[in-house]
Design an enzyme around this catalytic site. Sequence first.
Site, PDB file in Angstrom:
ATOM      1  N   ASP A 146       0.998  -0.991  -0.304  1.00  8.28           N
ATOM      2  CA  ASP A 146       0.078   0.199   0.116  1.00  8.28           C
ATOM      3  C   ASP A 146       0.580   1.126  -0.556  1.00  8.28           C
ATOM      4  O   ASP A 146       0.212   2.061  -0.158  1.00  8.28           O
ATOM      5  CB  ASP A 146      -0.661  -0.011   0.899  1.00  8.28           C
ATOM      6  CG  ASP A 146      -1.536  -0.961   0.903  1.00  8.28           C
ATOM      7  OD1 ASP A 146      -2.594  -1.970   0.400  1.00  8.28           O
ATOM      8  OD2 ASP A 146      -1.606  -1.740   2.216  1.00  8.28           O
ATOM      9  N   ARG A 181     -16.238  -0.929 -25.092  1.00  7.25           N
ATOM     10  CA  ARG A 181     -16.658  -0.937 -23.734  1.00  7.25           C
ATOM     11  C   ARG A 181     -15.485   0.191 -22.584  1.00  7.25           C
ATOM     12  O   ARG A 181     -14.617   0.285 -23.120  1.00  7.25           O
ATOM     13  CB  ARG A 181     -15.966  -1.789 -22.814  1.00  7.25           C
ATOM     14  CG  ARG A 181     -17.155  -3.352 -23.370  1.00  7.25           C
ATOM     15  CD  ARG A 181     -16.254  -4.577 -23.034  1.00  7.25           C
ATOM     16  NE  ARG A 181     -17.181  -6.102 -23.734  1.00  7.25           N
ATOM     17  CZ  ARG A 181     -17.352  -7.639 -23.760  1.00  7.25           C
ATOM     18  NH1 ARG A 181     -16.127  -7.367 -23.516  1.00  7.25           N
ATOM     19  NH2 ARG A 181     -18.180  -7.988 -24.178  1.00  7.25           N
ATOM     20  N   ARG A 190      -5.774  -0.091   0.301  1.00 11.97           N
ATOM     21  CA  ARG A 190      -7.105   0.762   1.709  1.00 11.97           C
ATOM     22  C   ARG A 190      -6.984   1.551   2.146  1.00 11.97           C
ATOM     23  O   ARG A 190      -7.825   1.980   0.414  1.00 11.97           O
ATOM     24  CB  ARG A 190      -5.393   0.177   2.782  1.00 11.97           C
ATOM     25  CG  ARG A 190      -5.964  -0.471   3.872  1.00 11.97           C
ATOM     26  CD  ARG A 190      -5.470  -1.141   5.843  1.00 11.97           C
ATOM     27  NE  ARG A 190      -4.566  -2.637   4.839  1.00 11.97           N
ATOM     28  CZ  ARG A 190      -4.944  -3.483   6.228  1.00 11.97           C
ATOM     29  NH1 ARG A 190      -6.018  -3.763   6.564  1.00 11.97           N
ATOM     30  NH2 ARG A 190      -4.634  -4.819   5.259  1.00 11.97           N
ATOM     31  N   GLU A 241     -10.029   0.417  -3.688  1.00 16.14           N
ATOM     32  CA  GLU A 241     -10.400  -0.582  -2.963  1.00 16.14           C
ATOM     33  C   GLU A 241     -11.341   0.689  -2.192  1.00 16.14           C
ATOM     34  O   GLU A 241     -12.446   0.479  -1.683  1.00 16.14           O
ATOM     35  CB  GLU A 241     -10.284  -1.603  -2.713  1.00 16.14           C
ATOM     36  CG  GLU A 241      -8.538  -1.246  -1.358  1.00 16.14           C
ATOM     37  CD  GLU A 241      -8.212  -2.350  -0.913  1.00 16.14           C
ATOM     38  OE1 GLU A 241      -8.849  -3.450  -1.189  1.00 16.14           O
ATOM     39  OE2 GLU A 241      -7.881  -2.740  -0.273  1.00 16.14           O
ATOM     40  N   GLN A 293      -1.684  -8.683  -7.118  1.00 21.64           N
ATOM     41  CA  GLN A 293      -0.942  -7.301  -6.791  1.00 21.64           C
ATOM     42  C   GLN A 293       0.181  -8.088  -5.620  1.00 21.64           C
ATOM     43  O   GLN A 293       0.941  -7.650  -5.444  1.00 21.64           O
ATOM     44  CB  GLN A 293      -2.013  -6.360  -5.964  1.00 21.64           C
ATOM     45  CG  GLN A 293      -2.789  -5.529  -6.996  1.00 21.64           C
ATOM     46  CD  GLN A 293      -3.874  -4.849  -6.021  1.00 21.64           C
ATOM     47  OE1 GLN A 293      -3.923  -3.728  -6.660  1.00 21.64           O
ATOM     48  NE2 GLN A 293      -4.637  -6.004  -6.363  1.00 21.64           N
TER      49      GLN A 293
HETATM   50  O1  F6P Z   1      -2.429  -3.928   3.102  1.00 21.54           O
HETATM   51  C1  F6P Z   1      -2.341  -4.933   1.913  1.00 21.54           C
HETATM   52  C2  F6P Z   1      -3.215  -5.137   1.557  1.00 21.54           C
HETATM   53  O2  F6P Z   1      -3.783  -6.223   0.351  1.00 21.54           O
HETATM   54  C3  F6P Z   1      -4.794  -4.193   1.702  1.00 21.54           C
HETATM   55  O3  F6P Z   1      -4.549  -3.763   0.442  1.00 21.54           O
HETATM   56  C4  F6P Z   1      -5.686  -4.990   1.431  1.00 21.54           C
HETATM   57  O4  F6P Z   1      -6.413  -3.940   1.710  1.00 21.54           O
HETATM   58  C5  F6P Z   1      -5.738  -6.030   2.543  1.00 21.54           C
HETATM   59  O5  F6P Z   1      -4.158  -6.540   2.710  1.00 21.54           O
HETATM   60  C6  F6P Z   1      -6.157  -7.141   2.357  1.00 21.54           C
HETATM   61  O6  F6P Z   1      -5.992  -7.942   3.212  1.00 21.54           O
HETATM   62  P1  F6P Z   1      -6.762  -9.241   2.974  1.00 21.54           P
HETATM   63  O7  F6P Z   1      -5.438 -10.490   2.448  1.00 21.54           O
HETATM   64  O8  F6P Z   1      -6.553 -10.072   4.952  1.00 21.54           O
HETATM   65  O9  F6P Z   1      -7.445  -9.692   1.972  1.00 21.54           O
END
Ligand code: F6P
Length: 367
Positions: A146, A181, A190, A241, A293
């Site tokens: 992040d 499209r 996050r 997100e 990612q």
């Molecule tokens: O902090 C890293 C991250 O990949 C965020 O980008 C994402 O919101 C979160 O962790 C997802 O967490 P989990 O793997 O517990 O779903």
Amino acid sequence: MPQQKAVRRIGVLTGGGDCPGLNAVIRAVVKTAIREYRLSVVGFENGFGGLIQNRARELTEKDVVGILPRGGTILGTTNRDNPFYYPMVINGEKVFRDVSDRAMENINIHAIDALIIIGGDGSLSIAKEFYERKGLPVVGVPKTIDNDLSATDQTFGFDTALNTATEAIDKLHTTAESHHRVMVLEVMGRYAGWIALEAGLAGGADIILIPEIPYRIERVIDKVSERRDGGKKFSIVVIAEGAKPLGGEMVVRRRVEDSFDPIRLGGIGNIVAQQIEEGTGMESRSTVLGHLQRGGIPTAFDRILATRYGTGAVNLVMAGEFGKMVCLRTPYIDSVPLAEAVGEQRLVPPDGDMVCTARQVGISFGD
Ligand code: F6P
């Protein structure tokens, strides 16, 4: 404050979500500790869980052969098992207890003189607690795709996630163009919009939506319609997100109660794609890039940064500089007290240089 004594044996653990480059840090820690300082190294498995349950193993140079380019972590990890707030069932009821003394006993069993904790905000907050409340000599290493830790120029793992997201945009571009499209790509990050912003810039997105700049869906629809009316029959939208409409809320996908940060975001891409389709009449599809990612081989940049962080962390231990986190102050590796490193998020400045550049090349932020 912890008593300083000669360091002969160090521990290392990886906490929180996995991230490309974790193995490169572990490798650098082990190699530097053994070759440069003749220390021995113990790896705790599955983050703080291994510290509580005494799951640990000696790490030698043999154990780190070939792991530099490997994604994930050879030690395992979890974003649960906070020793200061550990879930257990007592009389059929789930309760949370402080089991940090148990973790400290295991540190003593293994004769660990200092512990290197590789993690994001949650793990580093726990590192700070161990240092301040238990006197454990700790050093932190900043990890997260992040890139939202304020005390360092960059966390390792971000560059790899950025490249994965950029490649996804490149691929979506060709299919968007062929089918006329609108393609919406939801990326992680996050509460910070770094992955969306930088991948959007690198991939030539038309619209980038990030948490730091709440959007108006009408503006998004206007931008897509303008492009269509100007002859561009496709559009690429990259959405973080954590993006939210002006006056609205982030979309929470689920809550993981035992986790350091229980909120899991996700789902906004679908909503926006549907709204664009309704508003423009153009076929709109959404793709959630998700954990792709976090996986795969780290980029050269992340391998180098992770190696410098790992070596830097052992150097800090040997200098007796505990309660600190290694950080990047380009072009140098530096350090910062953990107290400063956690708590403050590094968010995208809405009027910052990168956002201004994006606007100047015609990218809309939906505001
Ligand atoms: O902090 C890293 C991250 O990949 C965020 O980008 C994402 O919101 C979160 O962790 C997802 O967490 P989990 O793997 O517990 O779903």
